[in-house]
Design a protein around this motif. Structure first.
Motif, short mmCIF file in Angstrom:
data_model
loop_
_atom_site.label_atom_id
_atom_site.label_comp_id
_atom_site.label_asym_id
_atom_site.label_seq_id
_atom_site.Cartn_x
_atom_site.Cartn_y
_atom_site.Cartn_z
N GLY A 42 0.80 -1.22 0.00
CA GLY A 42 0.00 0.00 0.00
C GLY A 42 0.83 1.27 0.00
N GLY A 43 1.93 1.28 0.74
CA GLY A 43 2.79 2.47 0.78
C GLY A 43 3.41 2.79 -0.56
N ASN A 64 1.30 0.28 -11.81
CA ASN A 64 1.24 0.02 -10.37
C ASN A 64 1.61 -1.42 -10.05
OD1 ASN A 64 -1.01 2.28 -10.88
ND2 ASN A 64 -0.08 2.54 -8.87
N VAL A 65 2.46 -2.01 -10.87
CA VAL A 65 2.93 -3.38 -10.67
C VAL A 65 4.45 -3.39 -10.74
CG1 VAL A 65 2.87 -5.75 -11.55
CG2 VAL A 65 0.81 -4.33 -11.68
N ILE A 66 5.06 -4.04 -9.76
CA ILE A 66 6.51 -4.18 -9.71
C ILE A 66 6.85 -5.66 -9.77
CG2 ILE A 66 8.62 -3.75 -8.38
CD1 ILE A 66 7.03 -1.44 -6.98
N LEU A 67 7.70 -6.03 -10.71
CA LEU A 67 8.19 -7.40 -10.82
C LEU A 67 9.58 -7.41 -10.19
CD1 LEU A 67 7.23 -7.97 -14.56
CD2 LEU A 67 5.85 -8.48 -12.54
N HIS A 68 9.77 -8.24 -9.17
CA HIS A 68 11.01 -8.21 -8.39
C HIS A 68 11.57 -9.62 -8.24
CE1 HIS A 68 13.07 -7.95 -4.30
NE2 HIS A 68 13.85 -7.31 -5.15
N GLY A 95 13.04 -0.47 -3.08
CA GLY A 95 11.61 -0.13 -3.05
C GLY A 95 11.37 1.36 -3.23
N ASP A 96 12.24 2.20 -2.68
CA ASP A 96 12.09 3.64 -2.86
C ASP A 96 12.30 4.03 -4.31
OD1 ASP A 96 11.71 3.83 -0.10
OD2 ASP A 96 13.80 4.40 0.29
N HIS A 97 13.29 3.43 -4.95
CA HIS A 97 13.56 3.69 -6.37
C HIS A 97 12.34 3.28 -7.22
CE1 HIS A 97 16.14 3.85 -10.04
NE2 HIS A 97 15.32 2.89 -10.44
N GLU A 98 11.82 2.09 -6.96
CA GLU A 98 10.68 1.62 -7.77
C GLU A 98 9.41 2.43 -7.49
OE1 GLU A 98 11.13 -0.40 -10.31
OE2 GLU A 98 13.23 -0.58 -9.72
N ARG A 99 9.24 2.90 -6.25
CA ARG A 99 8.08 3.75 -5.93
C ARG A 99 8.11 5.02 -6.77
NH1 ARG A 99 9.18 5.55 -1.12
NH2 ARG A 99 8.87 3.49 -0.22
N ALA A 100 9.29 5.58 -7.00
CA ALA A 100 9.39 6.75 -7.86
C ALA A 100 8.88 6.44 -9.26
CB ALA A 100 10.84 7.24 -7.92
N HIS A 101 9.20 5.26 -9.77
CA HIS A 101 8.68 4.88 -11.09
C HIS A 101 7.17 4.72 -11.07
CE1 HIS A 101 12.54 4.63 -12.92
NE2 HIS A 101 12.94 3.54 -12.27
N VAL A 102 6.60 4.21 -9.98
CA VAL A 102 5.14 4.12 -9.86
C VAL A 102 4.54 5.52 -9.97
CG1 VAL A 102 3.23 3.58 -8.29
CG2 VAL A 102 5.13 1.97 -8.52
N TYR A 103 5.11 6.48 -9.25
CA TYR A 103 4.60 7.86 -9.32
C TYR A 103 4.73 8.42 -10.74
CZ TYR A 103 4.90 7.90 -4.17
OH TYR A 103 4.77 7.64 -2.84
N GLN A 104 5.87 8.16 -11.38
CA GLN A 104 6.07 8.64 -12.75
C GLN A 104 5.01 8.06 -13.68
OE1 GLN A 104 10.07 7.28 -13.37
NE2 GLN A 104 11.00 8.96 -12.22
N TYR A 105 4.74 6.77 -13.54
CA TYR A 105 3.70 6.13 -14.35
C TYR A 105 2.34 6.75 -14.09
CZ TYR A 105 5.92 1.91 -16.41
OH TYR A 105 6.66 1.03 -17.16
N MET A 106 2.03 7.04 -12.83
CA MET A 106 0.71 7.56 -12.49
C MET A 106 0.48 8.95 -13.08
SD MET A 106 0.30 6.05 -8.64
CE MET A 106 -1.21 6.93 -8.27
N VAL A 107 1.54 9.70 -13.30
CA VAL A 107 1.40 11.02 -13.93
C VAL A 107 1.39 10.89 -15.45
CG1 VAL A 107 2.53 13.25 -14.29
CG2 VAL A 107 2.40 12.28 -11.99
N LEU A 108 2.27 10.07 -15.99
CA LEU A 108 2.43 9.99 -17.44
C LEU A 108 1.55 8.93 -18.10
CD1 LEU A 108 6.28 10.47 -17.58
CD2 LEU A 108 4.52 12.12 -18.27
N GLY A 109 1.06 7.98 -17.32
CA GLY A 109 0.16 6.95 -17.85
C GLY A 109 0.74 6.23 -19.04
N VAL A 110 -0.06 6.16 -20.09
CA VAL A 110 0.35 5.41 -21.28
C VAL A 110 1.53 6.06 -22.02
CG1 VAL A 110 -1.92 4.36 -21.63
CG2 VAL A 110 -1.40 6.56 -22.70
N ARG A 134 17.43 9.78 -7.29
CA ARG A 134 17.38 10.98 -6.45
C ARG A 134 16.29 10.84 -5.38
NH1 ARG A 134 17.18 14.39 -10.34
NH2 ARG A 134 14.91 14.46 -10.55
N TYR A 135 15.12 10.36 -5.81
CA TYR A 135 14.02 10.16 -4.86
C TYR A 135 14.40 9.12 -3.79
CZ TYR A 135 9.51 8.86 -2.95
OH TYR A 135 8.48 8.59 -2.09
N ALA A 136 15.05 8.05 -4.21
CA ALA A 136 15.45 7.01 -3.26
C ALA A 136 16.49 7.52 -2.27
CB ALA A 136 15.99 5.79 -4.01
#
Length: 145
Positions: A42-43, A64-68, A95-110, A134-136
């Motif tokens: 959730g975080g 919103n999916v991370i493959l690890h 996880g902090d690095h990948e969370r930044a990518h989640v945020y990037q996806y949520m703004v840029l979408g497709v 940088r975010y991480a």
């Protein structure tokens, strides 16, 4: 404090990147017979498929999916600049690095995947990877532009 506007923006971002997330879910489901296990974080606003059985190690995000490949995203890793031998920065948390990518996806979408590839793909030169590192490191600055 009213979190309703914040939650609505999160839901809008998740809807906007849904095609990317569906790709991630499909890849995660294909990997489940080979040991991948889904878990909601959730975080991170992400469904994480841990023990992803393919690739060189680490993680990749699709919406919103991370493959690890590992047990937990709460593990230290080096930055892209370190990997390229360009900097001596502290270790970051994957996880902090990948969370930044989640945020990037949520703004840029497709638009995320084409822009990411135009910026150089998986490389220390890619502004998306620089922003995620940088975010991480700081907890700020996930936006690549």
């Amino acid at each position: 404090m009213n979190n309703l506007p914040h939650r609505l923006l999160q839901l809008l971002g998740m809807a906007w990147t849904l095609p990317n997330s569906l790709l991630g879910v499909l890849l995660g489901l294909v990997a489940m017979p080979f040991g991948a296990r889904p878990r909601w974080r959730g975080g991170d606003l992400a469904l994480v498929f841990q023990h992803w059985p393919w690739g060189p190690g680490g993680a990749i995000t699709f919406g919103n999916v991370i493959l690890h490949t590992g047990d937990t995203l709460d593990c230290p890793c080096i930055t892209y600049a370190q990997r390229a031998g360009l900097a001596q920065t502290p270790m970051i948390v994957l996880g902090d690095h990948e969370r930044a990518h989640v945020y990037q996806y949520m703004v840029l979408g497709v638009l995320f995947l084409p822009l990411y590839l135009l910026c150089g793909g998986v490389s220390h030169r890619n502004r998306f990877e620089q922003a995620a590192d940088r975010y991480a490191m700081t907890g700020r600055g996930w936006w690549p532009f």
